[in-house]
Scaffold this active site. Sequence first.
Site, PDB file in Angstrom:
ATOM      1  N   GLU A  67      41.392  36.447  37.391  1.00  0.00           N
ATOM      2  CA  GLU A  67      40.039  36.917  37.080  1.00  0.00           C
ATOM      3  C   GLU A  67      39.795  38.351  37.541  1.00  0.00           C
ATOM      4  O   GLU A  67      39.033  39.091  36.907  1.00  0.00           O
ATOM      5  CB  GLU A  67      39.001  35.975  37.699  1.00  0.00           C
ATOM      6  CG  GLU A  67      38.958  34.592  37.075  1.00  0.00           C
ATOM      7  CD  GLU A  67      39.940  33.606  37.689  1.00  0.00           C
ATOM      8  OE1 GLU A  67      39.900  32.418  37.311  1.00  0.00           O
ATOM      9  OE2 GLU A  67      40.754  34.027  38.564  1.00  0.00           O
ATOM     10  N   PHE A 129      32.481  20.074  43.532  1.00  0.00           N
ATOM     11  CA  PHE A 129      33.788  20.666  43.259  1.00  0.00           C
ATOM     12  C   PHE A 129      33.620  22.023  42.556  1.00  0.00           C
ATOM     13  O   PHE A 129      32.941  22.134  41.557  1.00  0.00           O
ATOM     14  CB  PHE A 129      34.610  19.721  42.386  1.00  0.00           C
ATOM     15  CG  PHE A 129      35.950  20.282  41.993  1.00  0.00           C
ATOM     16  CD1 PHE A 129      36.939  20.489  42.951  1.00  0.00           C
ATOM     17  CD2 PHE A 129      36.222  20.612  40.674  1.00  0.00           C
ATOM     18  CE1 PHE A 129      38.176  21.017  42.595  1.00  0.00           C
ATOM     19  CE2 PHE A 129      37.454  21.140  40.302  1.00  0.00           C
ATOM     20  CZ  PHE A 129      38.441  21.343  41.270  1.00  0.00           C
ATOM     21  N   GLN A 130      34.242  23.027  43.127  1.00  0.00           N
ATOM     22  CA  GLN A 130      34.216  24.405  42.624  1.00  0.00           C
ATOM     23  C   GLN A 130      32.791  24.969  42.517  1.00  0.00           C
ATOM     24  O   GLN A 130      32.505  25.794  41.661  1.00  0.00           O
ATOM     25  CB  GLN A 130      34.941  24.514  41.277  1.00  0.00           C
ATOM     26  CG  GLN A 130      36.454  24.331  41.427  1.00  0.00           C
ATOM     27  CD  GLN A 130      37.246  24.730  40.203  1.00  0.00           C
ATOM     28  OE1 GLN A 130      36.744  24.707  39.081  1.00  0.00           O
ATOM     29  NE2 GLN A 130      38.508  25.088  40.411  1.00  0.00           N
ATOM     30  N   LYS A 179      26.388  24.266  33.937  1.00  0.00           N
ATOM     31  CA  LYS A 179      27.072  23.579  32.844  1.00  0.00           C
ATOM     32  C   LYS A 179      26.092  22.819  31.955  1.00  0.00           C
ATOM     33  O   LYS A 179      26.261  22.763  30.723  1.00  0.00           O
ATOM     34  CB  LYS A 179      28.123  22.628  33.419  1.00  0.00           C
ATOM     35  CG  LYS A 179      29.154  22.184  32.393  1.00  0.00           C
ATOM     36  CD  LYS A 179      30.341  21.501  33.056  1.00  0.00           C
ATOM     37  CE  LYS A 179      31.417  21.142  32.035  1.00  0.00           C
ATOM     38  NZ  LYS A 179      32.602  20.509  32.685  1.00  0.00           N
ATOM     39  N   MET A 492      50.186  56.147  51.125  1.00  0.00           N
ATOM     40  CA  MET A 492      49.062  56.842  51.732  1.00  0.00           C
ATOM     41  C   MET A 492      48.863  56.412  53.180  1.00  0.00           C
ATOM     42  O   MET A 492      48.599  57.236  54.063  1.00  0.00           O
ATOM     43  CB  MET A 492      47.782  56.609  50.933  1.00  0.00           C
ATOM     44  CG  MET A 492      46.594  57.410  51.422  1.00  0.00           C
ATOM     45  SD  MET A 492      46.874  59.201  51.342  1.00  0.00           S
ATOM     46  CE  MET A 492      46.534  59.518  49.620  1.00  0.00           C
TER      47      MET A 492
END
Length: 577
Positions: A67, A129-130, A179, A492
């Site tokens: 993502e 969940f999630q 949802k 760096m």
Amino acid sequence: MNTETVKTTNTATEKTVRISGSEAIIKCLLAEGVEILYGYPGGAIMPVYDELYKYRDKIHHVLARHEQGAAHAAQGYARISGKVGVAMATSGPGATNLITGIADAQIDSTPLVCITGQVSSHLLGSDAFQETDIVGISTPVTKWNVQVTKASDIPEVIAKAFYLAKSGRPGPVLIDITKDAQFEEFDFKYEKCTSVRSYKAVCKTNHAAVKDAADLINSAKKPMIVWGQGVILGKAEEELKTVIEKAGIPAAWTILGASAVPTEHPLNIGMVGMHGNYAPNMLTNECDVLIAIGMRFDDRVTGNLATYAKQAKVIHFEIDPAEINKIVKTDVAVLGDAKSSLTALIPLLEEKSYPEWHQKFKDLYAIEFEKVIKGDIHPTKGGLTMGEVLNQINIESKGDAAIVSDVGQHQMIACRYAKFNKTKSNITSGGLGTMGFALPAAIGAKMAAPERDVVAVIGDGGFQMNIQELGTIFQQKVPVKIVILNNEFLGMVRQWQQLFFDKRYASTEMTNPDFVAIAKGYYLEAKKITKREELADAVAEMMACEGAYLLEVCVEKEDNVFPMIPTGASVSEIRLS
């Protein structure tokens, strides 16, 4: 199945369509002109993906491999196209994985709309969940965010999101949709948003302030312009060029402002900042009028504020009122977008030239060329340098390529040495400094501008942070060119350890994999070179390849990037070695 109803009011007859929240999301995106979106499916966003499947001939979904990659790809798309980039993810880890890209977009003023799925509304707050409070998490790094629990709110929210993302000072917006709202049906209609109560996108040009600015500029003996990305975002490149040429003012740029004026323009004096050019940094503390246009006085530009341009009158052309006097005290503030403000300024400027002042820049450039630049791009001994690789890319691209750089030494080298003939050609992570940015951002940039050569310049460290996006390149057949400048260090950080930590190279040396083998595992053309005599042919072969190509260049392990302003030092304390 969609059903149509007709509602009659006293003033009009309007047609609505009864559809699900998921289909409404797709129809809203189409109404906003979205053609490409980047994302990754999951349980809480699955209803939207099911509808997206039905509209796959109208919206091209790009399946990222992470993502964060989707967010950066949307950024690259937005940066080169000037349009709003769109990314989508599921709830929980899908949403949180977007956050780095969102934060990057916020600080670099990149217009994004990110849509995340969320657990059903009756589960909110139950640690389902999630489930993650993505609205709470993203609040500090978004221009606006909102959670939608009713399908009927979707059209208005999405319309507002696109308006806010692209208007005024652009930025990212996040919409979290439960949802059940995705499944719920309602009577759909869509109206684009053109204003938001209490939100003023752009201040009207204050002509009195413009006149004050012109008076200061016209009376200056040693004026200097520093422009930033606001010029590009405001589509004010031609206006800036006219100002520079009419007033005869030397003009420098911040990293994100690069390419607004062609690199070879005689009044373009180079980059300011920690690894910027010697002359504009040194002479910032000698100019009598400093004209800042579409830049925010980032700490990497100013160095020690106690000594920054204290001798100068400061004029600040800026779209965001919050930036005025935030860091540097301004004598004249001109609020508004750069295009309208500079358009008002041009007729008030006197035609001038400053031969002695310009000569100072030329003299200091000559010093930098002898002590730094010549050895970077035309080395006569030792291994390959990052600068000569960029120089060879310039030769092959003729300055017409878009350069997408990651973060580290190679980023500073790319910004210093890439030649830009066209605007929107320098795409990099400026404010957040996100390693892993370049590979996915190059995907988005190439898909937004398929007619342009897009070259991703990446260090061996940053490349491995989103290396999985090679899969996206392969699946989508994106003909991006990838150059890995491999010094087997986090370069760096290693440079700072050498200069300021007595060469204690703590956790910065890299034991790298076979990058060519990995690229070939993704069915991409790839080559590795280690010698100077191989460079020209290898870059030519890469640029001529019709598909994607990865070129690994093994460069000097302990090369440093100079000039350099040490942390806490004044811009006039810039070091050449």
